[in-house]
Write a protein that holds these residues in place. Sequence first.
Motif, PDB file in Angstrom:
ATOM      1  N   ASN A 106     -30.565 -14.346  -0.464  1.00 22.18           N
ATOM      2  CA  ASN A 106     -31.248 -14.614  -1.940  1.00 22.18           C
ATOM      3  C   ASN A 106     -30.139 -14.968  -2.853  1.00 22.18           C
ATOM      4  OD1 ASN A 106     -34.406 -14.308  -1.629  1.00 22.18           O
ATOM      5  ND2 ASN A 106     -33.460 -12.264  -0.838  1.00 22.18           N
ATOM      6  N   GLN A 128     -35.697 -12.239  -5.861  1.00 17.61           N
ATOM      7  CA  GLN A 128     -36.009 -11.840  -4.608  1.00 17.61           C
ATOM      8  C   GLN A 128     -34.739 -10.771  -4.151  1.00 17.61           C
ATOM      9  OE1 GLN A 128     -36.559 -14.889  -1.493  1.00 17.61           O
ATOM     10  NE2 GLN A 128     -38.048 -15.789  -2.761  1.00 17.61           N
ATOM     11  N   TRP A 164     -35.167  -7.459  -5.781  1.00 17.75           N
ATOM     12  CA  TRP A 164     -36.144  -6.701  -5.192  1.00 17.75           C
ATOM     13  C   TRP A 164     -35.735  -6.288  -3.845  1.00 17.75           C
ATOM     14  CZ3 TRP A 164     -40.827  -5.071  -6.653  1.00 17.75           C
ATOM     15  CH2 TRP A 164     -41.746  -5.670  -7.613  1.00 17.75           C
ATOM     16  N   CYS A 185     -46.827  -6.161   0.458  1.00 19.20           N
ATOM     17  CA  CYS A 185     -46.577  -7.852   0.224  1.00 19.20           C
ATOM     18  C   CYS A 185     -48.056  -8.345   0.730  1.00 19.20           C
ATOM     19  CB  CYS A 185     -45.562  -8.094   1.080  1.00 19.20           C
ATOM     20  SG  CYS A 185     -43.860  -7.307   0.513  1.00 19.20           S
ATOM     21  N   ALA A 229     -41.900 -12.839  -6.744  1.00 19.72           N
ATOM     22  CA  ALA A 229     -40.915 -12.847  -5.679  1.00 19.72           C
ATOM     23  C   ALA A 229     -40.767 -11.445  -4.991  1.00 19.72           C
ATOM     24  CB  ALA A 229     -39.527 -13.309  -6.397  1.00 19.72           C
ATOM     25  N   ALA A 262     -41.335 -11.287  -1.114  1.00 20.03           N
ATOM     26  CA  ALA A 262     -40.157 -11.634  -0.246  1.00 20.03           C
ATOM     27  C   ALA A 262     -39.846 -10.464   0.904  1.00 20.03           C
ATOM     28  CB  ALA A 262     -39.295 -12.446  -0.961  1.00 20.03           C
TER      29      ALA A 262
END
Length: 502
Positions: free
Chosen positions: A198, A340, A343, A364, A402, A405
């Motif tokens: 990312n 991302q 996270w 998710c 995001a 992901a």
Amino acid sequence: MSSTREDSQSASEATPLLANASTIPVGTSADEEDVPALAPTTSGPVTAETQPAEDQIPKAQIFYLCCARLIDPIAFFGIFPFVNQMIFDIGQVPEARVGFYAGLIESIFSVVAMCSTIPWGRLADRIGRKPVLVFSIIGLSICTALFGLSQSLVQMFLTRCSAGLFAGSVVTIRTMMAENSTPKTQARVFSYFAFASNVGIFLGPVLGGALADPAREYGGVFKRVYFFREYPYALATCVIGIFGLLSALFVLVFVEETLKSKTSEAPLNGSSKSEEMSISELVKCPGVARVLFLQCHIMVLAFSFTAVMPVFYFTSIKKGGYGLDPFWISVFMALGGLAQAMWMLAVFPWIQRRWSTGTVIRLCARAYPFFFAILPVYNAILRQGWSNFFWATAPVMSMIGAGVAMCFTAIQLAINDVNPKPATLGTLNSVALALTSGIRSFSPALFTTLFAIGVDRHILAGYFVWVIMIVIAVGFTFDAQLLPANAEGRLDKQESTEGSEP
């Protein structure tokens, strides 16, 4: 104590797997019939040699592999901010057809990558991980640099196709990451892997957007140089190519070989040719087929989003997009990549360790439909002229969304967990990435075409593709329940836990 340590070390070298459970290599199942009972750990104070958790992560090698991981997303996403404008300028195609050709350019890369991934994996098993990694990064870097020199759609297709031939870096790095981790450390190791990915997603659009068409954007010396006027996108791709070549040199100097037959160490877990399995045998192993199916569903969601977003950002507001220029496209994409990474680094390891890999996937899955739905909602907001509200909230919502992901890394851990034995880890990763490339070969063209059709014919106010993507995302919430038990990834299943699964 010295004698005890020497005996323990000797036993470890002579009989792999007779060690603490946390040191079993990824891809090894502790309950396999051919695995002896685990020996107790050596008594005495904990040292660097006996400490089983985070200290067993080879931090230097993981760092070097993460640096090598940067080049693939930088090369792939670096063209996204300007590829639509490049097609529009070079190909002289109508605005409504730009998305179609952009999807084809991305798809041709994936078709070739799908065909080359498994051969790269097998070559890495034969000659070693490191030479395959160095060679594939060099090839990808050169082809990416040449893409910016294209003067026709045909040349764009050919250079992107050539880049797909060098798709060996991802499967090689994934395998080397797994070989440098254990079941207890793999969540953190692969969170670093995803973080590096990312960061690359962040840097790629930044470089591509900032360096595209410098003669027009910055003027000055760039405007006076013929090369930059004739090849407006060459600076961006050449810088990415140079970065890739430096990355290859970095790998050559610092990264160590992990294929045991190419090192002085004994074969991992005593593996031999007799332990090798055919692809059909591997897929029939418990849980493998279902995890690969879930990975395919996740990749459809991922690739549809990454294909549609650049053209969605580019498309005018009245036709269903955000109407952004290349700079702001790069900003939005960079924010998404940065979010991302955050996270993955800050949230994913905690959720996976506290609950399970399956929990991450199911969370998710529930979030995906809402993440997709918010994007056409913001177009509707722009159509109403509420631009201040858009700029105040849209970037924040993009960064929150995001978080979906996290399921990309979670499914990689599930693949590691269902792998039957270390000798098949490279093959299973190759199969998984070949399936990924296969999906990427048609999904970008399919979804950008659906976007173009919806915009051109004003189907559902231009939101046709989003309705389809939301339906697919809802389907994933049901498919996520298919995750097999041996891929659930509960580290604390034999311990009492606090709280319950969300």
